[in-house]
Design a protein around this motif. Structure first.
Motif, PDB file in Angstrom:
ATOM      1  N   ASP A  87       0.520  69.906  32.988  1.00  0.00           N
ATOM      2  CA  ASP A  87       0.957  69.222  31.767  1.00  0.00           C
ATOM      3  C   ASP A  87      -0.144  69.457  30.724  1.00  0.00           C
ATOM      4  N   VAL A  88       0.058  70.455  29.864  1.00  0.00           N
ATOM      5  CA  VAL A  88      -1.023  70.907  28.983  1.00  0.00           C
ATOM      6  C   VAL A  88      -1.430  69.823  27.981  1.00  0.00           C
ATOM      7  N   PRO A  89      -0.499  69.237  27.219  1.00  0.00           N
ATOM      8  CA  PRO A  89      -0.937  68.168  26.305  1.00  0.00           C
ATOM      9  C   PRO A  89      -1.549  66.988  27.055  1.00  0.00           C
ATOM     10  N   GLY A  90      -1.083  66.742  28.284  1.00  0.00           N
ATOM     11  CA  GLY A  90      -1.656  65.661  29.085  1.00  0.00           C
ATOM     12  C   GLY A  90      -3.131  65.923  29.388  1.00  0.00           C
ATOM     13  N   LEU A  91      -3.464  67.173  29.719  1.00  0.00           N
ATOM     14  CA  LEU A  91      -4.862  67.522  30.014  1.00  0.00           C
ATOM     15  C   LEU A  91      -5.738  67.385  28.775  1.00  0.00           C
ATOM     16  N   LEU A  92      -5.232  67.885  27.650  1.00  0.00           N
ATOM     17  CA  LEU A  92      -6.054  67.941  26.432  1.00  0.00           C
ATOM     18  C   LEU A  92      -5.998  66.640  25.629  1.00  0.00           C
ATOM     19  N   GLY A  93      -5.071  65.779  25.998  1.00  0.00           N
ATOM     20  CA  GLY A  93      -4.913  64.511  25.273  1.00  0.00           C
ATOM     21  C   GLY A  93      -4.151  64.669  23.971  1.00  0.00           C
ATOM     22  N   ARG A  94      -3.651  65.848  23.699  1.00  0.00           N
ATOM     23  CA  ARG A  94      -2.872  66.115  22.491  1.00  0.00           C
ATOM     24  C   ARG A  94      -2.223  67.500  22.652  1.00  0.00           C
ATOM     25  N   PRO A  95      -1.230  67.819  21.851  1.00  0.00           N
ATOM     26  CA  PRO A  95      -0.641  69.165  21.950  1.00  0.00           C
ATOM     27  C   PRO A  95      -1.670  70.241  21.569  1.00  0.00           C
ATOM     28  N   VAL A  96      -1.357  71.455  21.912  1.00  0.00           N
ATOM     29  CA  VAL A  96      -2.277  72.573  21.634  1.00  0.00           C
ATOM     30  C   VAL A  96      -2.246  72.914  20.140  1.00  0.00           C
ATOM     31  N   ASP A  97      -3.424  72.849  19.493  1.00  0.00           N
ATOM     32  CA  ASP A  97      -3.518  73.256  18.087  1.00  0.00           C
ATOM     33  C   ASP A  97      -3.521  74.781  17.962  1.00  0.00           C
ATOM     34  N   PHE A  98      -4.264  75.423  18.878  1.00  0.00           N
ATOM     35  CA  PHE A  98      -4.543  76.856  18.724  1.00  0.00           C
ATOM     36  C   PHE A  98      -4.455  77.505  20.102  1.00  0.00           C
ATOM     37  N   ALA A  99      -3.680  78.572  20.216  1.00  0.00           N
ATOM     38  CA  ALA A  99      -3.577  79.309  21.484  1.00  0.00           C
ATOM     39  C   ALA A  99      -3.885  80.778  21.243  1.00  0.00           C
ATOM     40  N   PHE A 100      -4.592  81.371  22.199  1.00  0.00           N
ATOM     41  CA  PHE A 100      -4.889  82.811  22.144  1.00  0.00           C
ATOM     42  C   PHE A 100      -4.341  83.412  23.431  1.00  0.00           C
ATOM     43  N   LEU A 101      -3.359  84.308  23.301  1.00  0.00           N
ATOM     44  CA  LEU A 101      -2.674  84.867  24.471  1.00  0.00           C
ATOM     45  C   LEU A 101      -3.131  86.300  24.686  1.00  0.00           C
ATOM     46  N   ASP A 102      -3.898  86.498  25.761  1.00  0.00           N
ATOM     47  CA  ASP A 102      -4.555  87.791  26.010  1.00  0.00           C
ATOM     48  C   ASP A 102      -4.580  88.062  27.509  1.00  0.00           C
ATOM     49  N   GLY A 103      -3.461  87.736  28.188  1.00  0.00           N
ATOM     50  CA  GLY A 103      -3.410  87.899  29.641  1.00  0.00           C
ATOM     51  C   GLY A 103      -2.861  89.262  30.023  1.00  0.00           C
ATOM     52  N   MET A 104      -1.873  89.272  30.901  1.00  0.00           N
ATOM     53  CA  MET A 104      -1.291  90.527  31.386  1.00  0.00           C
ATOM     54  C   MET A 104      -0.630  91.297  30.242  1.00  0.00           C
ATOM     55  N   HIS A 105      -0.889  92.605  30.191  1.00  0.00           N
ATOM     56  CA  HIS A 105      -0.443  93.418  29.057  1.00  0.00           C
ATOM     57  C   HIS A 105       0.948  94.019  29.242  1.00  0.00           C
ATOM     58  N   ARG A 106       1.841  93.247  29.838  1.00  0.00           N
ATOM     59  CA  ARG A 106       3.248  93.688  29.915  1.00  0.00           C
ATOM     60  C   ARG A 106       4.075  92.685  29.131  1.00  0.00           C
ATOM     61  N   PHE A 107       5.074  93.200  28.403  1.00  0.00           N
ATOM     62  CA  PHE A 107       5.721  92.355  27.393  1.00  0.00           C
ATOM     63  C   PHE A 107       6.399  91.119  27.973  1.00  0.00           C
ATOM     64  N   GLU A 108       6.969  91.224  29.202  1.00  0.00           N
ATOM     65  CA  GLU A 108       7.672  90.054  29.740  1.00  0.00           C
ATOM     66  C   GLU A 108       6.678  88.947  30.097  1.00  0.00           C
ATOM     67  N   PHE A 109       5.443  89.319  30.465  1.00  0.00           N
ATOM     68  CA  PHE A 109       4.408  88.317  30.743  1.00  0.00           C
ATOM     69  C   PHE A 109       4.006  87.615  29.437  1.00  0.00           C
ATOM     70  N   LEU A 110       3.769  88.422  28.393  1.00  0.00           N
ATOM     71  CA  LEU A 110       3.363  87.807  27.120  1.00  0.00           C
ATOM     72  C   LEU A 110       4.495  86.940  26.558  1.00  0.00           C
ATOM     73  N   LEU A 111       5.726  87.384  26.756  1.00  0.00           N
ATOM     74  CA  LEU A 111       6.868  86.583  26.296  1.00  0.00           C
ATOM     75  C   LEU A 111       6.864  85.220  27.000  1.00  0.00           C
ATOM     76  N   ARG A 112       6.629  85.213  28.309  1.00  0.00           N
ATOM     77  CA  ARG A 112       6.593  83.932  29.044  1.00  0.00           C
ATOM     78  C   ARG A 112       5.391  83.086  28.612  1.00  0.00           C
ATOM     79  N   ASP A 113       4.257  83.755  28.365  1.00  0.00           N
ATOM     80  CA  ASP A 113       3.083  82.993  27.894  1.00  0.00           C
ATOM     81  C   ASP A 113       3.369  82.365  26.531  1.00  0.00           C
ATOM     82  N   LEU A 114       4.067  83.095  25.683  1.00  0.00           N
ATOM     83  CA  LEU A 114       4.407  82.549  24.362  1.00  0.00           C
ATOM     84  C   LEU A 114       5.359  81.358  24.502  1.00  0.00           C
ATOM     85  N   ILE A 115       6.334  81.473  25.386  1.00  0.00           N
ATOM     86  CA  ILE A 115       7.276  80.355  25.608  1.00  0.00           C
ATOM     87  C   ILE A 115       6.490  79.122  26.073  1.00  0.00           C
ATOM     88  N   GLY A 116       5.567  79.312  27.011  1.00  0.00           N
ATOM     89  CA  GLY A 116       4.776  78.191  27.530  1.00  0.00           C
ATOM     90  C   GLY A 116       3.853  77.602  26.476  1.00  0.00           C
TER      91      GLY A 116
END
Ligand SMILES: C[S@@+](CC[C@H](N)C(=O)[O-])C[C@H]1O[C@@H](n2cnc3c(N)ncnc32)[C@H](O)[C@@H]1O
Length: 251
Positions: A87-116
């Motif tokens: 539960d990401v906002p639960g951990l941080l105590g608030r929703p995410v202000d800023f996200a940097f997505l730089d994980g697996m370099h295949r488009f379906e992975f980045l698409l899922r990271d963006l959805i999350g």
């Protein structure tokens, strides 16, 4: 902003290097919560100064990745497992202000990271995607293939096919505001006006994956991809932080 280098048959970006630009965003936007997918040595995490979450199946921390922060949560697991279990906002105590997505370099992975990441944020969140501007057709392949000697220091670079996020978002999410920044080596895509309640990408995920699975960028397609980018110059934004905050203000 960019040029084509005949000697190595590659495009080249000439804006603020991506780590400098990330640092300027942290300094001037003052996010209160940061999520990073893909941390590796910690170079990008090190510039974050607020409560942070870092996700990577294999951390190889080499820098002072904890910086001056009081709270950093490390999740050594693939991002799919992270988003399914935490539960990401639960951990941080608030929703995410800023996200940097730089994980697996295949488009379906980045698409899922963006959805999350979008679901964990708020309507004024900023989401940055890394590596969406391949400099040559080899870099844009789904499999890593090292470049020849003529590519010089780019020979080990691999963006994979995350470039597909640009056509995908243009088609499926015209409601998002997108700036493509000229940050070397391989660009940053800045997404604002996010909608944590949006189901479009999740509901149409398999349709999107089927539509884009086979597409590749040959030299001609890469040329038109770059011509259509409408790059935003990053150096003037760093030199005039008022312009940076006007474009990406989080609060
Ligand atoms: C290019 S590196 C990140 C570099 C770092 N952000 C920086 O700027 O210094 C990509 C990282 O993504 C991680 N990665 C690969 N698959 C992943 C996944 N499924 N979920 C999260 N991270 C993943 C790799 O282990 C690697 O450390």
């Amino acid at each position: 902003m960019f040029q084509f280098d005949d000697a190595i048959s590659s495009f080249r970006l000439s804006g603020e290097p991506y780590l400098g630009f990330l640092g300027a965003l942290h300094t001037h936007l003052a996010p209160r919560s940061y999520l990073e997918v893909g941390t590796e040595s910690g170079a990008s995490l090190a510039v974050a100064s607020c409560d942070s979450i870092a996700v990577d199946p294999r951390f190889v921390l080499q820098t002072s990745a904890t910086g001056n922060r009081k709270r950093t949560f490390f999740f050594q697991m693939p991002s799919d497992e992270f988003f399914a279990s935490e539960d990401v906002p639960g951990l941080l105590g608030r929703p995410v202000d800023f996200a940097f997505l730089d994980g697996m370099h295949r488009f379906e992975f980045l698409l899922r990271d963006l959805i999350g990441a979008e679901a964990a944020g708020h309507p004024r969140s900023l989401i940055l995607l890394h590596d969406c501007l391949p400099l040559n057709p080899r870099m844009a392949l789904r499999q890593f293939v090292p470049g020849g000697r003529s590519e010089g220091h780019n020979a080990q670079s691999w963006t994979g096919d995350v470039w597909k996020l640009l056509p995908i978002l243009r088609k499926y999410r015209p409601d998002l505001r997108i700036h493509v920044l000229d940050c070397p080596p391989t660009g940053l895509v800045a997404i604002t006006r996010t909608d944590p309640a949006s189901r479009v990408l999740a509901d149409r995920y398999y349709e999107i994956v089927d539509e884009h699975a086979e597409s590749v960028l040959d030299e001609k397609q890469l040329q038109s991809f770059w011509e259509d980018l409408n790059l935003t110059p990053s150096r003037p934004l760093c030199a005039e932080p008022d312009r940076l905050t006007a474009l990406f203000s989080l609060h």
